[in-house]
Write a protein that holds these residues in place. Structure first.
Motif, mmCIF file in Angstrom:
data_model
loop_
_atom_site.group_PDB
_atom_site.id
_atom_site.type_symbol
_atom_site.label_atom_id
_atom_site.label_comp_id
_atom_site.label_asym_id
_atom_site.label_seq_id
_atom_site.Cartn_x
_atom_site.Cartn_y
_atom_site.Cartn_z
ATOM 1 N N ASP A 99 10.145 -14.197 -0.044
ATOM 2 C CA ASP A 99 9.600 -12.825 -0.496
ATOM 3 C C ASP A 99 10.159 -12.554 -1.913
ATOM 4 O O ASP A 99 11.443 -12.520 -2.185
ATOM 5 N N GLY A 100 9.390 -12.190 -2.944
ATOM 6 C CA GLY A 100 9.814 -11.620 -4.138
ATOM 7 C C GLY A 100 9.153 -12.847 -5.241
ATOM 8 O O GLY A 100 8.082 -13.281 -5.044
ATOM 9 N N THR A 117 14.524 -10.482 -4.579
ATOM 10 C CA THR A 117 13.902 -11.750 -3.881
ATOM 11 C C THR A 117 14.801 -12.193 -2.889
ATOM 12 O O THR A 117 16.113 -12.088 -2.926
ATOM 13 N N THR A 118 14.087 -12.900 -1.721
ATOM 14 C CA THR A 118 14.948 -13.350 -0.657
ATOM 15 C C THR A 118 14.515 -14.871 -0.790
ATOM 16 O O THR A 118 13.336 -15.212 -0.639
ATOM 17 N N SER A 154 6.110 -17.277 -6.190
ATOM 18 C CA SER A 154 6.081 -16.096 -5.229
ATOM 19 C C SER A 154 6.382 -16.377 -3.727
ATOM 20 O O SER A 154 6.261 -17.628 -3.353
ATOM 21 N N ASN A 155 5.866 -15.595 -3.063
ATOM 22 C CA ASN A 155 6.024 -15.900 -1.355
ATOM 23 C C ASN A 155 5.461 -17.188 -0.887
ATOM 24 O O ASN A 155 4.204 -17.261 -1.217
ATOM 25 N N ASP A 168 19.784 -13.111 -0.611
ATOM 26 C CA ASP A 168 18.956 -12.267 -1.305
ATOM 27 C C ASP A 168 19.495 -11.950 -2.858
ATOM 28 O O ASP A 168 20.791 -12.115 -2.881
ATOM 29 N N ALA A 215 6.858 -16.366 7.417
ATOM 30 C CA ALA A 215 6.288 -15.845 5.974
ATOM 31 C C ALA A 215 5.686 -16.973 5.149
ATOM 32 O O ALA A 215 4.895 -16.751 4.504
#
Length: 216
Positions: free
Chosen positions: A51-52, A99-100, A72-73, A29, A6
């Motif tokens: 992610d988040g 968020t991760t 962010s990502n 997480d 990602a």
DNA sequence: GCATTAAGTGGCC
DNA sequence: GGCCACTTAATGC
């Protein structure tokens, strides 16, 4: 299979090398409003957003908050201390939406950035982008009114996470609360609320259910 | 359900 | 535009 797909930072590394990097840190997480770290505390980790959304901010004694930046990502933070031993966090960080993160211990981060030249290049590019973002925001704060600043901000995230519609407008989900937005732009929440209404009345923005926005 | 938090509005400086 | 007071809406326990 590496979980780094990602994010772009490790794209140049082989699958095996990526697994090596994964072993240097840990995935975790977080849920909205969790505190990640406080300004002035000893810097223990660096973070990659898988992610988040995370915000870094400064806060005064009266509780006034100023958001320095959103991450962010694919983003990486904080941006200090990589070149030196034993830094401290330059701002506080809080989780905005669930968020991760990939947590990389500071010592490992130094090793990693020193050993992979591509990461240095990417870091430089990333810092350049963030720096430009800050300058744009700063000049806007001097020359533009509330609605213009708000519109500029909305256009930015729309470009980043939005989906282009057939009529040319962009649809996206506003990831943060209006309050967070106010802290970022540096205006009172009421002012943001009014600016939002002005933009809607001008037909530049349309509010849809569940904080989805259509920007024209 | 009730309590808390967020969003929206009007008045006043 | 900020700050305050207040209403309404959404969210949490």
């Amino acid at each position: 299979m590496s979980r780094f797909k990602a994010i772009g930072w490790f794209a140049d590394l082989s699958e095996k090398e990526q697994m090596e990097v994964e072993k240097m840190g840990v995935f975790r997480d977080y849920s909205a409003r969790e505190l990640l770290f406080l300004q002035g505390k000893r810097l223990s980790h660096y973070y990659f957003v898988l992610d988040g959304l995370v915000s870094t901010y400064h806060q005064n004694e009266q509780g006034k908050k100023w958001v320095a930046s959103f991450f962010s990502n694919g983003d990486f933070f904080p941006h200090v201390g990589l070149a030196t031993e034993g830094g401290i966090y330059p701002a506080s960080a809080e989780i905005v939406t669930d968020t991760t993160l990939f947590l990389l211990p500071a010592a490992q981060a130094q090793k990693l950035f020193a050993s992979v030249p591509q990461l240095q290049t990417q870091l430089t590019q990333f810092l350049f982008k963030k720096s430009q973002e800050l300058m744009t925001r700063f000049s806007a704060s001097l020359f533009d009114g509330a609605s213009e600043q708000l519109l500029a901000f909305l256009q930015n995230i729309a470009m980043k996470i939005g989906q282009q519609q057939t009529d040319g407008s962009i649809l996206f989900h506003l990831p943060m609360k209006e309050r967070d937005l106010a802290d970022y732009i540096g205006l009172a929440p009421e002012t943001i609320s009014r600016a939002f209404r002005q933009l809607c009345e001008a037909g530049l923005v349309e509010k849809l259910p569940e904080k989805n926005l259509l920007i024209k």
